[in-house]
Design a protein around this motif. Structure first.
Motif, PDB file in Angstrom:
ATOM      1  N   VAL A  10       0.849  -1.182   0.000  1.00  0.00           N
ATOM      2  CA  VAL A  10       0.000   0.000   0.000  1.00  0.00           C
ATOM      3  C   VAL A  10       0.889   1.238   0.000  1.00  0.00           C
ATOM      4  CG1 VAL A  10      -1.682   1.313   1.359  1.00  0.00           C
ATOM      5  CG2 VAL A  10      -1.938  -1.160   1.090  1.00  0.00           C
ATOM      6  N   SER A  11       2.027   1.121   0.664  1.00  0.00           N
ATOM      7  CA  SER A  11       3.016   2.194   0.635  1.00  0.00           C
ATOM      8  C   SER A  11       4.394   1.609   0.894  1.00  0.00           C
ATOM      9  CB  SER A  11       2.698   3.271   1.676  1.00  0.00           C
ATOM     10  OG  SER A  11       2.798   2.754   2.989  1.00  0.00           O
ATOM     11  N   GLY A  12       5.392   2.220   0.258  1.00  0.00           N
ATOM     12  CA  GLY A  12       6.779   1.863   0.512  1.00  0.00           C
ATOM     13  C   GLY A  12       7.188   0.520  -0.042  1.00  0.00           C
ATOM     14  N   GLY A  13       8.496   0.285  -0.034  1.00  0.00           N
ATOM     15  CA  GLY A  13       9.057  -1.012  -0.376  1.00  0.00           C
ATOM     16  C   GLY A  13       8.778  -1.464  -1.794  1.00  0.00           C
TER      17      GLY A  13
ATOM     18  N   LEU B 208       5.348   6.831  13.694  1.00  0.00           N
ATOM     19  CA  LEU B 208       6.685   7.342  13.999  1.00  0.00           C
ATOM     20  C   LEU B 208       6.666   8.246  15.223  1.00  0.00           C
ATOM     21  CD1 LEU B 208       7.961   8.112  10.391  1.00  0.00           C
ATOM     22  CD2 LEU B 208       8.827   6.333  11.911  1.00  0.00           C
ATOM     23  N   ASN B 209       5.586   8.988  15.400  1.00  0.00           N
ATOM     24  CA  ASN B 209       5.488   9.891  16.552  1.00  0.00           C
ATOM     25  C   ASN B 209       5.422   9.132  17.874  1.00  0.00           C
ATOM     26  OD1 ASN B 209       5.543  12.139  14.904  1.00  0.00           O
ATOM     27  ND2 ASN B 209       3.319  12.386  14.864  1.00  0.00           N
ATOM     28  N   ALA B 210       5.049   7.845  17.809  1.00  0.00           N
ATOM     29  CA  ALA B 210       4.984   7.034  19.033  1.00  0.00           C
ATOM     30  C   ALA B 210       6.353   6.518  19.453  1.00  0.00           C
ATOM     31  CB  ALA B 210       4.030   5.859  18.826  1.00  0.00           C
ATOM     32  N   LEU B 211       7.366   6.739  18.623  1.00  0.00           N
ATOM     33  CA  LEU B 211       8.698   6.216  18.903  1.00  0.00           C
ATOM     34  C   LEU B 211       9.533   7.230  19.671  1.00  0.00           C
ATOM     35  CD1 LEU B 211       9.572   4.734  15.384  1.00  0.00           C
ATOM     36  CD2 LEU B 211       8.514   3.558  17.328  1.00  0.00           C
ATOM     37  N   PRO B 212      10.449   6.764  20.510  1.00  0.00           N
ATOM     38  CA  PRO B 212      11.398   7.690  21.140  1.00  0.00           C
ATOM     39  C   PRO B 212      12.328   8.295  20.088  1.00  0.00           C
ATOM     40  CG  PRO B 212      11.989   5.411  21.604  1.00  0.00           C
ATOM     41  CD  PRO B 212      10.661   5.362  20.925  1.00  0.00           C
ATOM     42  N   ASP B 213      12.844   9.467  20.382  1.00  0.00           N
ATOM     43  CA  ASP B 213      13.675  10.179  19.408  1.00  0.00           C
ATOM     44  C   ASP B 213      14.855   9.334  18.940  1.00  0.00           C
ATOM     45  OD1 ASP B 213      12.000  12.340  19.597  1.00  0.00           O
ATOM     46  OD2 ASP B 213      13.280  13.465  20.981  1.00  0.00           O
ATOM     47  N   TRP B 214      15.496   8.631  19.857  1.00  0.00           N
ATOM     48  CA  TRP B 214      16.687   7.865  19.502  1.00  0.00           C
ATOM     49  C   TRP B 214      16.372   6.743  18.513  1.00  0.00           C
ATOM     50  CZ3 TRP B 214      16.119   2.768  20.720  1.00  0.00           C
ATOM     51  CH2 TRP B 214      15.235   2.435  21.760  1.00  0.00           C
TER      52      TRP B 214
ATOM     53  N   ASP C 200      15.042   3.946   8.700  1.00  0.00           N
ATOM     54  CA  ASP C 200      15.141   4.401   7.317  1.00  0.00           C
ATOM     55  C   ASP C 200      13.751   4.277   6.690  1.00  0.00           C
ATOM     56  OD1 ASP C 200      15.663   4.931   4.688  1.00  0.00           O
ATOM     57  OD2 ASP C 200      17.304   3.492   4.483  1.00  0.00           O
ATOM     58  N   THR C 201      12.982   5.378   6.690  1.00  0.00           N
ATOM     59  CA  THR C 201      11.607   5.312   6.195  1.00  0.00           C
ATOM     60  C   THR C 201      11.553   4.961   4.708  1.00  0.00           C
ATOM     61  OG1 THR C 201      11.615   7.715   5.857  1.00  0.00           O
ATOM     62  CG2 THR C 201      10.718   6.891   7.944  1.00  0.00           C
ATOM     63  N   ALA C 202      12.627   5.233   3.979  1.00  0.00           N
ATOM     64  CA  ALA C 202      12.649   4.881   2.559  1.00  0.00           C
ATOM     65  C   ALA C 202      12.616   3.374   2.339  1.00  0.00           C
ATOM     66  CB  ALA C 202      13.886   5.482   1.889  1.00  0.00           C
ATOM     67  N   GLN C 203      12.979   2.608   3.365  1.00  0.00           N
ATOM     68  CA  GLN C 203      12.963   1.156   3.271  1.00  0.00           C
ATOM     69  C   GLN C 203      11.756   0.535   3.988  1.00  0.00           C
ATOM     70  OE1 GLN C 203      16.644  -1.103   3.138  1.00  0.00           O
ATOM     71  NE2 GLN C 203      17.718   0.649   3.970  1.00  0.00           N
ATOM     72  N   GLY C 204      10.794   1.368   4.334  1.00  0.00           N
ATOM     73  CA  GLY C 204       9.613   0.867   5.015  1.00  0.00           C
ATOM     74  C   GLY C 204       8.643   0.174   4.066  1.00  0.00           C
ATOM     75  N   PHE C 205       7.655  -0.478   4.662  1.00  0.00           N
ATOM     76  CA  PHE C 205       6.633  -1.178   3.874  1.00  0.00           C
ATOM     77  C   PHE C 205       5.365  -1.284   4.697  1.00  0.00           C
ATOM     78  CE2 PHE C 205       4.313  -5.099   2.886  1.00  0.00           C
ATOM     79  CZ  PHE C 205       4.133  -4.987   1.512  1.00  0.00           C
TER      80      PHE C 205
END
Length: 231
Positions: A47-50, A187-193, A199-204
């Protein structure tokens, strides 16, 4: 101790070839994969990415790739008459992962079969230290913050004899019964670190092609999408 494998095969399949691929996967390829020694086979449409199709196979451990049943499978996979010819021409990558000891979460055995109508995959660089830090965050509060039905933390294993991978060493797989939230919300639910490493370009993000989705409405939608792709 044997480590169950989570084998991710990604294919850049043109839309026009999707109907042929879907029929072949369900009626020819999946039976061969079970005969080869895999104990679970799934396929997802992007649906998006990958890449456009992501197939995920599970097995008890890496030694399956060295067993006679898998050698027999390799002997027929390229010669059986129904395999779509386009698969010999398109980009693909094959990544063997194993689970971190403390995932998947909520607590399940790592070899629990993948049975989700939707998945999200994130990939990122890291070492054993960063993997342990992520596992601790997931166990403490992270898995609940993400809101997925299951979360698997994976790291790369040995390359499969069927091909290599260019993917980074770590991955998160989120399993959903319904369409997941938009990527930015997750992504907003993740800690900054952690957000900085992904790598969002490699997401799926994808929905289930095989086996049929648990949700009949999604099954019908995927069938419409496959039929439309062949026109």
């Amino acid at each position: 101790m044997a480590e169950s494998i989570f084998y991710v095969v990604e294919v850049s399949l043109p839309d026009k070839d999707l109907p042929e691929f879907a029929e072949w996967y369900a009626t020819v390829h999946a039976p061969h994969l079970f005969q080869a020694g895999f104990n679970n086979c799934t396929s997802y449409l992007a649906v998006s990415g990958g890449m456009s199709v992501v197939d995920i196979y599970q097995a008890d451990d890496w030694s399956m790739f060295e067993a006679p049943a898998f050698e027999r499978y390799r002997g027929i996979v390229f010669t059986e008459p129904y395999r779509p010819k386009v698969l010999a021409e398109v980009e693909n990558t094959r990544t063997v992962y194993v689970h971190h000891a403390r995932t998947p979460l909520p607590s399940r055995a790592p070899d629990a079969p993948l049975d989700a109508d939707w998945i999200t995959i994130w990939r990122f660089a890291g070492d054993e230290g960063s993997e342990a830090r992520l596992a601790a965050w997931l166990e403490e509060s992270g898995a609940a913050a993400l809101g997925a039905a299951q979360v698997r933390l994976l790291h790369r294993g040995k390359d499969a004899p069927t091909g290599t991978s260019f993917r980074p060493p770590l991955a998160l797989v989120l399993e959903w019964p319904d369409r997941p939230p938009e990527e930015q919300a997750l992504l907003n639910a993740l800690p900054d670190w952690l957000r900085a490493d992904i790598d969002t370009a490699q997401g799926f993000t994808g929905c289930r092609l095989y086996p049929w989705a648990n949700n009949p409405a999604l099954k019908a939608e995927v069938a419409r999408r496959v039929a439309a792709a062949g026109r």
